[in-house]
Design a protein around this motif. Structure first.
Motif, PDB file in Angstrom:
ATOM      1  N   PRO A 128       1.529  12.036 -17.394  1.00  0.00           N
ATOM      2  CA  PRO A 128       0.159  12.233 -16.918  1.00  0.00           C
ATOM      3  C   PRO A 128      -0.677  10.969 -16.885  1.00  0.00           C
ATOM      4  O   PRO A 128      -1.702  10.919 -16.215  1.00  0.00           O
ATOM      5  CB  PRO A 128      -0.415  13.243 -17.922  1.00  0.00           C
ATOM      6  CG  PRO A 128       0.406  13.051 -19.163  1.00  0.00           C
ATOM      7  CD  PRO A 128       1.782  12.708 -18.683  1.00  0.00           C
ATOM      8  N   GLY A 129      -0.265   9.925 -17.619  1.00  0.00           N
ATOM      9  CA  GLY A 129      -1.058   8.705 -17.648  1.00  0.00           C
ATOM     10  C   GLY A 129      -0.666   7.683 -16.605  1.00  0.00           C
ATOM     11  O   GLY A 129      -1.252   6.604 -16.548  1.00  0.00           O
ATOM     12  N   ARG A 130       0.323   8.018 -15.742  1.00  0.00           N
ATOM     13  CA  ARG A 130       0.796   7.028 -14.782  1.00  0.00           C
ATOM     14  C   ARG A 130      -0.286   6.640 -13.784  1.00  0.00           C
ATOM     15  O   ARG A 130      -0.438   5.462 -13.447  1.00  0.00           O
ATOM     16  CB  ARG A 130       2.019   7.553 -14.031  1.00  0.00           C
ATOM     17  CG  ARG A 130       2.553   6.569 -12.998  1.00  0.00           C
ATOM     18  CD  ARG A 130       3.777   7.089 -12.303  1.00  0.00           C
ATOM     19  NE  ARG A 130       3.517   8.358 -11.643  1.00  0.00           N
ATOM     20  CZ  ARG A 130       4.455   9.075 -11.036  1.00  0.00           C
ATOM     21  NH1 ARG A 130       5.706   8.653 -11.053  1.00  0.00           N
ATOM     22  NH2 ARG A 130       4.155  10.209 -10.447  1.00  0.00           N
ATOM     23  N   LEU A 174      -1.391   2.768 -13.200  1.00  0.00           N
ATOM     24  CA  LEU A 174      -1.210   2.100 -11.923  1.00  0.00           C
ATOM     25  C   LEU A 174      -2.537   1.651 -11.338  1.00  0.00           C
ATOM     26  O   LEU A 174      -2.656   0.560 -10.770  1.00  0.00           O
ATOM     27  CB  LEU A 174      -0.488   3.027 -10.945  1.00  0.00           C
ATOM     28  CG  LEU A 174       0.996   3.277 -11.226  1.00  0.00           C
ATOM     29  CD1 LEU A 174       1.525   4.367 -10.307  1.00  0.00           C
ATOM     30  CD2 LEU A 174       1.797   2.001 -11.048  1.00  0.00           C
ATOM     31  N   ARG A 175      -3.551   2.500 -11.469  1.00  0.00           N
ATOM     32  CA  ARG A 175      -4.867   2.141 -10.932  1.00  0.00           C
ATOM     33  C   ARG A 175      -5.411   0.902 -11.632  1.00  0.00           C
ATOM     34  O   ARG A 175      -5.907  -0.032 -10.976  1.00  0.00           O
ATOM     35  CB  ARG A 175      -5.839   3.314 -11.083  1.00  0.00           C
ATOM     36  CG  ARG A 175      -7.223   3.050 -10.513  1.00  0.00           C
ATOM     37  CD  ARG A 175      -8.140   4.234 -10.743  1.00  0.00           C
ATOM     38  NE  ARG A 175      -8.424   4.416 -12.149  1.00  0.00           N
ATOM     39  CZ  ARG A 175      -9.393   3.796 -12.815  1.00  0.00           C
ATOM     40  NH1 ARG A 175     -10.156   2.907 -12.184  1.00  0.00           N
ATOM     41  NH2 ARG A 175      -9.614   4.050 -14.086  1.00  0.00           N
ATOM     42  N   ALA A 194       0.834  -1.208   0.000  1.00  0.00           N
ATOM     43  CA  ALA A 194       0.000   0.000   0.000  1.00  0.00           C
ATOM     44  C   ALA A 194       0.865   1.253   0.000  1.00  0.00           C
ATOM     45  O   ALA A 194       0.594   2.221  -0.723  1.00  0.00           O
ATOM     46  CB  ALA A 194      -0.938  -0.008   1.197  1.00  0.00           C
ATOM     47  N   ALA A 195       1.929   1.248   0.811  1.00  0.00           N
ATOM     48  CA  ALA A 195       2.828   2.402   0.856  1.00  0.00           C
ATOM     49  C   ALA A 195       3.506   2.611  -0.492  1.00  0.00           C
ATOM     50  O   ALA A 195       3.614   3.750  -0.986  1.00  0.00           O
ATOM     51  CB  ALA A 195       3.873   2.198   1.951  1.00  0.00           C
ATOM     52  N   TRP A 196       3.983   1.511  -1.104  1.00  0.00           N
ATOM     53  CA  TRP A 196       4.626   1.636  -2.417  1.00  0.00           C
ATOM     54  C   TRP A 196       3.672   2.210  -3.453  1.00  0.00           C
ATOM     55  O   TRP A 196       4.043   3.088  -4.245  1.00  0.00           O
ATOM     56  CB  TRP A 196       5.126   0.257  -2.866  1.00  0.00           C
ATOM     57  CG  TRP A 196       5.557   0.260  -4.303  1.00  0.00           C
ATOM     58  CD1 TRP A 196       6.764   0.643  -4.804  1.00  0.00           C
ATOM     59  CD2 TRP A 196       4.744  -0.086  -5.446  1.00  0.00           C
ATOM     60  NE1 TRP A 196       6.768   0.549  -6.177  1.00  0.00           N
ATOM     61  CE2 TRP A 196       5.553   0.105  -6.592  1.00  0.00           C
ATOM     62  CE3 TRP A 196       3.444  -0.547  -5.586  1.00  0.00           C
ATOM     63  CZ2 TRP A 196       5.065  -0.156  -7.874  1.00  0.00           C
ATOM     64  CZ3 TRP A 196       2.955  -0.803  -6.872  1.00  0.00           C
ATOM     65  CH2 TRP A 196       3.770  -0.611  -7.997  1.00  0.00           C
ATOM     66  N   LEU A 197       2.427   1.744  -3.461  1.00  0.00           N
ATOM     67  CA  LEU A 197       1.479   2.186  -4.478  1.00  0.00           C
ATOM     68  C   LEU A 197       1.108   3.654  -4.281  1.00  0.00           C
ATOM     69  O   LEU A 197       1.019   4.417  -5.252  1.00  0.00           O
ATOM     70  CB  LEU A 197       0.224   1.304  -4.441  1.00  0.00           C
ATOM     71  CG  LEU A 197      -0.840   1.591  -5.510  1.00  0.00           C
ATOM     72  CD1 LEU A 197      -0.238   1.572  -6.904  1.00  0.00           C
ATOM     73  CD2 LEU A 197      -1.976   0.585  -5.407  1.00  0.00           C
ATOM     74  N   VAL A 198       0.900   4.073  -3.033  1.00  0.00           N
ATOM     75  CA  VAL A 198       0.596   5.485  -2.785  1.00  0.00           C
ATOM     76  C   VAL A 198       1.765   6.362  -3.222  1.00  0.00           C
ATOM     77  O   VAL A 198       1.575   7.415  -3.840  1.00  0.00           O
ATOM     78  CB  VAL A 198       0.265   5.710  -1.298  1.00  0.00           C
ATOM     79  CG1 VAL A 198       0.229   7.200  -0.969  1.00  0.00           C
ATOM     80  CG2 VAL A 198      -1.073   5.079  -0.961  1.00  0.00           C
ATOM     81  N   ARG A 199       2.977   5.936  -2.896  1.00  0.00           N
ATOM     82  CA  ARG A 199       4.138   6.715  -3.325  1.00  0.00           C
ATOM     83  C   ARG A 199       4.205   6.804  -4.847  1.00  0.00           C
ATOM     84  O   ARG A 199       4.476   7.876  -5.407  1.00  0.00           O
ATOM     85  CB  ARG A 199       5.427   6.083  -2.794  1.00  0.00           C
ATOM     86  CG  ARG A 199       6.678   6.839  -3.209  1.00  0.00           C
ATOM     87  CD  ARG A 199       7.953   6.082  -2.863  1.00  0.00           C
ATOM     88  NE  ARG A 199       9.109   6.857  -3.280  1.00  0.00           N
ATOM     89  CZ  ARG A 199       9.624   6.845  -4.509  1.00  0.00           C
ATOM     90  NH1 ARG A 199       9.056   6.087  -5.450  1.00  0.00           N
ATOM     91  NH2 ARG A 199      10.679   7.584  -4.801  1.00  0.00           N
ATOM     92  N   ALA A 200       3.966   5.688  -5.532  1.00  0.00           N
ATOM     93  CA  ALA A 200       4.028   5.685  -6.996  1.00  0.00           C
ATOM     94  C   ALA A 200       2.959   6.583  -7.594  1.00  0.00           C
ATOM     95  O   ALA A 200       3.190   7.256  -8.604  1.00  0.00           O
ATOM     96  CB  ALA A 200       3.884   4.259  -7.521  1.00  0.00           C
TER      97      ALA A 200
END
Length: 455
Positions: free
Chosen positions: A193-195, A199-200, A179-185
């Motif tokens: 702009p499409g990241r 990721l989602r 969860a921490a990695w994904l929020v940071r990413a």
């Protein structure tokens, strides 16, 4: 975003290596592992023993997460000390040495917090340009929620616990770190702009894949992968229609309402196990083509038809096999909608014009304070229109300053806007902080669902 820490502590100004400054934090966490092992919880002991390994990751959130863990350690030692001292006093035994030992443990944890804030490790982690606190809070929230689920659910809710009692704690730590990695990413600067959307969709697809993989393996004979042994069709409409037909079984409905209360309609864009399929289908077409205005009445009529059918079957005393057959047919019809319409229009037709729970999520989601709004910097460039797969944005909606009723707070449009005119809104918070808050809440629930959501 946290500014790089100024190293002013003695550890920072000396030639002591950064590893030595990390020692108090690591030792405190290992002492917690020893305490858990002493109480017989080997899984928790393993999780605490592995936790210091995260300090090797050069991300700012690691330092903040470690400080939160050390703050918890101070409280844990204080609570344990109070209980033990009270017990020894009641038994007429000496307690001064015990108090001194526990005070030393608390001071060690506090020293670890200070050295993480001002020591060489602060320079190493502080150089990370991504926000530090949101990922750490996502880890803490994920771990906390999973710990509550593990403690309160009367059966082993985490899969490792079903094969080896106590083994769920390392999974809790792993999901918190994820969860921490994904929020940071999601929140890190750069990446295009499409990241956010990429990721989602990948995280959403991961949840859907694990969900149905566990179901298929359970049906193939690995029954411990199933939640309770009582199967339910994985059709979102049954979250509402199932209790109407059975007159009981409100667990999924309660889970749905709880998540909608936290993240509003984002249940549809982050947490629905079927919605990920519709998102993948719509992503095959680069430019979404909006549906006609009668989409809304059609979805409302379908929702009413589903509930009335479930009620009618119950009143008529219809056999369960008939109800299951109709539910399966409705689910297959939804898949057909994805393949025939979502893929061709680049719009999530199933979620916005077919699924009854999508309607429920967007209506109930209006009770939450989180919103997406259009600010005065909008130039009508159209980047957000191409990003929205829910048909919630149009030139008319941009002029009104808000998306339409099918908005699920997915955030794709916010990340796509080159002028930062679109943003999340939450009372008392800036758009940047509101976006971070949404990322923490949505990703934490996503990580929790990865651990517990099964049939």
């Amino acid at each position: 975003m946290d500014a790089p820490a100024r190293a002013t502590a003695p550890c920072a100004t000396s030639r002591m290596p950064a590893a030595a400054c990390l020692a108090p934090a690591a030792l405190s966490l290992w002492l917690l592992a020893a305490h858990a092992l002493r109480t017989g919880d080997r899984g928790l002991a393993l999780a605490w023993a592995l936790a210091p390994l995260l300090l090797a990751v050069p991300h700012g959130w690691v330092r903040r997460a470690a400080q939160l863990a050390l703050a918890w350690a101070v409280l844990a030692w204080a609570r344990a000390g109070g209980e033990l001292i009270e017990l020894r006093v009641a038994m007429g035994l000496p307690w001064a040495r015990l108090a001194a030992i526990l005070a030393a443990l608390m001071l060690l944890a506090a020293a670890g917090m200070v050295l993480l804030e001002r020591g060489p490790a602060a320079r190493r982690h502080g150089a990370d340009p991504a926000p530090h606190w949101p990922p750490a809070l996502a880890l803490a929230l994920t771990v906390g929620l999973l710990a509550v689920c593990r403690a309160k659910v009367p059966f082993p809710i985490l899969l490792p616990d079903r094969f080896l009692p106590g083994a769920g704690w390392p999974l809790v730590l792993a999901l918190g770190a994820y969860a921490a990695w994904l929020v940071r990413a999601l929140l890190a600067p750069g990446g295009g702009p499409g990241r956010w959307a990429r990721l989602r969709l990948r995280a959403w697809g991961l949840f859907s894949t694990l969900f149905f993989a566990q179901l298929l393996l359970g049906l193939a004979g690995a029954e411990r992968l199933l939640m309770t042994g009582t199967l339910h069709l994985p059709v979102p409409a049954l979250i509402a229609a199932g209790p109407v037909f059975r007159g009981e079984g409100l667990f999924m409905a309660g889970l749905f309402l709880a998540t909608v209360a936290v993240v509003g309609p984002a249940w549809c864009s982050w947490l629905c196990y079927i919605g990920a399929w519709d998102g993948a289908a719509a992503a095959r077409h680069k430019v979404p083509r909006p549906l006609p205005p009668w989409r809304g009445p059609v979805r409302a009529a379908l929702a009413a038809l589903v509930l009335l059918t479930a009620w009618g079957l119950r009143v008529a005393g219809a056999p369960v096999a008939l109800a299951v057959g109709l539910a399966a047919a409705f689910g297959l019809a939804g898949v057909a909608v994805m393949l025939l319409f979502s893929r061709r229009r680049g719009l999530m037709v199933h979620c916005t014009a077919f699924c009854p729970m999508g309607l429920a999520a967007t209506l109930l989601g209006r009770l939450t304070p989180l919103r997406v709004r259009v600010g005065p910097g909008c130039t009508d460039c159209g980047a957000c229109l191409r990003a929205c797969r829910y048909g919630a944005l149009s030139p008319e909606r941009l002029a009104q300053g808000r998306p339409g009723g099918t908005c699920t707070l997915c955030g794709d449009c916010v990340a796509r806007c080159p002028h930062a005119a679109l943003g999340y809104r939450f009372p008392g918070l800036s758009p940047r902080r509101a976006r971070a808050l949404f990322a923490v809440l949505a990703v934490s629930l996503h990580a929790v669902f990865l651990g517990v959501a099964r049939i």
